[in-house]
Motif scaffolding. Structure first.
Motif, PDB file in Angstrom:
ATOM      1  N   UNK A   1      35.619  39.037  22.627  1.00 18.76           N
ATOM      2  CA  UNK A   1      34.520  39.076  21.660  1.00 18.76           C
ATOM      3  C   UNK A   1      33.833  40.435  21.670  1.00 18.76           C
ATOM      4  N   UNK A   2      33.666  41.004  22.882  1.00 23.03           N
ATOM      5  CA  UNK A   2      33.049  42.325  22.948  1.00 23.03           C
ATOM      6  C   UNK A   2      33.893  43.387  22.283  1.00 23.03           C
ATOM      7  N   UNK A   3      35.191  43.368  22.548  1.00 24.54           N
ATOM      8  CA  UNK A   3      36.076  44.397  21.979  1.00 24.54           C
ATOM      9  C   UNK A   3      36.259  44.215  20.480  1.00 24.54           C
ATOM     10  N   UNK A   4      36.724  43.023  20.077  1.00 25.63           N
ATOM     11  CA  UNK A   4      36.999  42.785  18.657  1.00 25.63           C
ATOM     12  C   UNK A   4      35.718  42.686  17.838  1.00 25.63           C
TER      13      UNK A   4
ATOM     14  N   UNK B   1      43.341  34.352  24.599  1.00 26.35           N
ATOM     15  CA  UNK B   1      43.621  35.676  24.056  1.00 26.35           C
ATOM     16  C   UNK B   1      44.358  35.581  22.719  1.00 26.35           C
ATOM     17  N   UNK B   2      45.247  34.601  22.566  1.00 21.99           N
ATOM     18  CA  UNK B   2      45.942  34.420  21.288  1.00 21.99           C
ATOM     19  C   UNK B   2      44.953  34.024  20.199  1.00 21.99           C
ATOM     20  N   UNK B   3      44.041  33.111  20.538  1.00 25.28           N
ATOM     21  CA  UNK B   3      43.033  32.711  19.547  1.00 25.28           C
ATOM     22  C   UNK B   3      42.133  33.875  19.174  1.00 25.28           C
TER      23      UNK B   3
ATOM     24  N   UNK C   1      40.706  37.992  15.277  1.00 29.79           N
ATOM     25  CA  UNK C   1      40.561  39.401  14.930  1.00 29.79           C
ATOM     26  C   UNK C   1      41.455  39.790  13.770  1.00 29.79           C
ATOM     27  N   UNK C   2      42.698  39.286  13.746  1.00 28.33           N
ATOM     28  CA  UNK C   2      43.606  39.595  12.629  1.00 28.33           C
ATOM     29  C   UNK C   2      43.066  39.034  11.319  1.00 28.33           C
ATOM     30  N   UNK C   3      42.490  37.817  11.381  1.00 35.54           N
ATOM     31  CA  UNK C   3      41.919  37.240  10.164  1.00 35.54           C
ATOM     32  C   UNK C   3      40.747  38.080   9.658  1.00 35.54           C
TER      33      UNK C   3
END
Length: 543
Positions: free
Chosen positions: A435-438, A478-480, A485-487
């Motif tokens: 959450x912090x990174x993305x 991590x996949x979720x 993030x991709x969405x």
């Protein structure tokens, strides 16, 4: 009673006439009290009624007081006389052990010694002699009666006498003040602690050492109060370090491990006071306390015996606590956050030293949780590097802690050193780090400037990286996070595309994508169903 009343009449008459009592009037009382004292002494001797000898003790005291006034002697003489009577009663009391008379003589001796100490005496050396003698008498009473409570009174006499003794031996400065008192009394707690240690070595019980520890603590508290009130940082710093050493030695002898954190705290406060007194540069504070924390931590290795295991633990936690406070305190110093300030490197050294201590302790004490604390702590050092370089982009402050949380969560899933698995903690770490990174990158994509496209691409790259690493490590969290993030990157790219490309082209492209997807689902429906079942089974096995 008739004799006392008759001899007191001249004195009462002079008082009634508002006159000072004359030596002659005191003389009548002195002769009467003296005669009655001798009479009662003979009576007690002949009748063998020892319990009546309290009248002799009181008579001697009253004869001394009135005789002193009749002879016109000053208060100094009266103080010496009271002290002599007190010492005499303490010695005579040995003949009455086990009786109420023994207690009576001891109590009256103590009261008369206190009066002798309280009377104003012109000569400083005489006051010192009176107080030291009274302290010796109280110590004799404690030993003779085997009652350690009398040592508290002895401590009071010795403490007060210490001041007058040093005043005689070392003349005070021209303008003495509270700082002079601080300097005079500062060595006394160490002396009391040393006496208690010696008593321990000779095999005494703890109740005999408790009065010395109590007076050491009381005097030390007074010295600290005076030092803080008068802002005498140098004397206060040296005194605190000495008290820390005394506490450490005394508690080591007494096998009281909780003296380690107290000694550590006082030593740290003493060093702080000396740094303030020396007007040291601000960057020296974290460096000094970092070295002290490591010294405290390393000192625990000196206790090798199994029965001193608690001592090693106290050293560990005291060193860790001091270094944690040092590292946290650096964040409250505004100068360290200034661009190009060398203090940032001092703060960086403190936080990385804490990370190293966590890592070392994780192996020495078999505490694997400290490995993860070391990882997170080391990542926080990026803050000070960014502050020194004057970095304004928030990515400088989020990247290292975020990656550390994700890496720590992934490692925690596979760590077999924990008796109880911690999947929820590991997933929480991965979720917070992701959450912090993305989230930071996603927030930056909202920037209305031309950098929005750059951050959108960065967000997509981070999301793809999270997906690939999540698949490789079989991490659902991590996949979720990568999928989310991709969405977000896709939605933001679509918005940017709508803003830059004519709307009919966008709708046409969306329609083509939807039609292609629908056709693929229709043709490969069976295979998709099998793949969905396989992915569901595999997903349930992931961490």
């Amino acid at each position: 009673m008739m004799a006392i009343a008759w001899s007191a009449y001249p004195a009462l008459a002079e008082i009634g006439a508002a006159q000072a009592v004359s030596p002659a009037a005191f003389g009548y009382l002195a002769w009467t009290f003296g005669a009655l004292t001798i009479a009662y002494a003979i009576y007690c001797w002949l009748s063998k009624r020892r319990w009546m000898q309290w009248t002799v003790a009181i008579g001697v005291t009253l004869t001394t007081i009135t005789g002193n006034q009749a002879l016109g002697l000053d208060l100094s003489a009266l103080a010496v006389e009271f002290l002599a009577l007190a010492v005499g009663k303490a010695i005579v009391a040995r003949l009455y052990r086990g009786t109420r008379m023994h207690t009576f003589l001891y109590v009256t001796a103590a009261v008369q010694a206190v009066i002798a100490a309280a009377l104003p005496v012109e000569q400083d050396w005489l006051r010192a002699v009176i107080l030291i003698t009274a302290g010796a008498m109280s110590t004799f009473m404690a030993v003779d009666s085997k009652r350690s409570e009398w040592l508290y009174l002895a401590g009071a006499f010795f403490t007060y006498g210490w001041y007058w003794l040093l005043k005689v031996v070392i003349p005070p400065p021209p303008n003495p003040g509270p700082s002079t008192l601080e300097l005079i009394f500062s060595p006394l707690p160490v002396i009391y602690a040393a006496v208690a240690v010696v008593l321990y070595r000779v095999g005494t019980l703890q109740r005999w050492r408790a009065p010395f520890y109590a007076w050491a603590g009381a005097v030390a508290a007074g010295v600290v109060y005076l030092g803080a009130q008068q802002d005498e940082r140098t004397i206060l710093g040296v005194a605190l370090i000495a008290y820390a050493a005394a506490i450490y030695v005394a508690t080591a002898v007494e096998d009281e491990p909780y003296g380690v954190p107290l000694a550590s705290l006082l030593g740290a406060l003493g060093l702080f006071s000396l740094l303030v007194a020396g007007s040291a540069a601000v960057q020296w504070y974290p460096l000094t306390f970092t070295l002290v924390a490591w010294a405290i931590y390393a000192a625990g290795f000196a206790w090798r015996h199994a029965e001193r295991e608690v001592w090693r633990g106290m050293h560990r936690f005291s060193g860790l606590a001091l270094l944690v406070l040092t590292a946290l305190a650096c964040f409250t110093v505004g100068d360290f956050s200034t661009t190009g300030n060398p203090g940032a490197f001092a703060a960086l050294a403190a936080i990385w030293a804490l990370a190293v201590m966590f890592a070392v302790d994780a192996r020495l004490s078999a505490t694997p949780a400290f490995d993860y604390a070391a990882l997170i702590t080391a990542s926080l050092g990026s803050y000070w590097i960014a502050r020194y370089l004057g970095a304004d982009n928030i990515q400088w402050y989020i990247a290292a802690p975020g990656l550390a949380l994700v890496a720590g969560g992934i490692t925690l899933h596979a760590d077999r050193r924990f008796k109880t698995p911690l999947p929820s903690v590991a997933n929480a770490w991965i979720g917070i780090g992701s959450a912090g990174l993305l989230g930071t990158t996603a927030f930056q994509t909202l920037d209305p400037t031309t950098s929005a496209s750059l951050y959108t691409g960065l967000l997509l790259g981070e999301a793809i990286g999270a997906l690939l690493i999540g698949i490789a490590t079989r991490s659902r969290a991590l996949v979720l996070a990568g999928a989310a993030g991709a969405a977000l990157a896709s939605l933001r790219a679509l918005v940017i595309l709508i803003q830059e490309v004519p709307l009919f082209i966008v709708f046409g492209l969306v329609a083509i994508v939807l039609l292609g997807g629908a056709a693929a689902l229709a043709v490969l429906r069976a295979r998709f169903a099998d793949a969905r079942v396989a992915m569901t089974r595999s997903w349930n096995d992931w961490s």
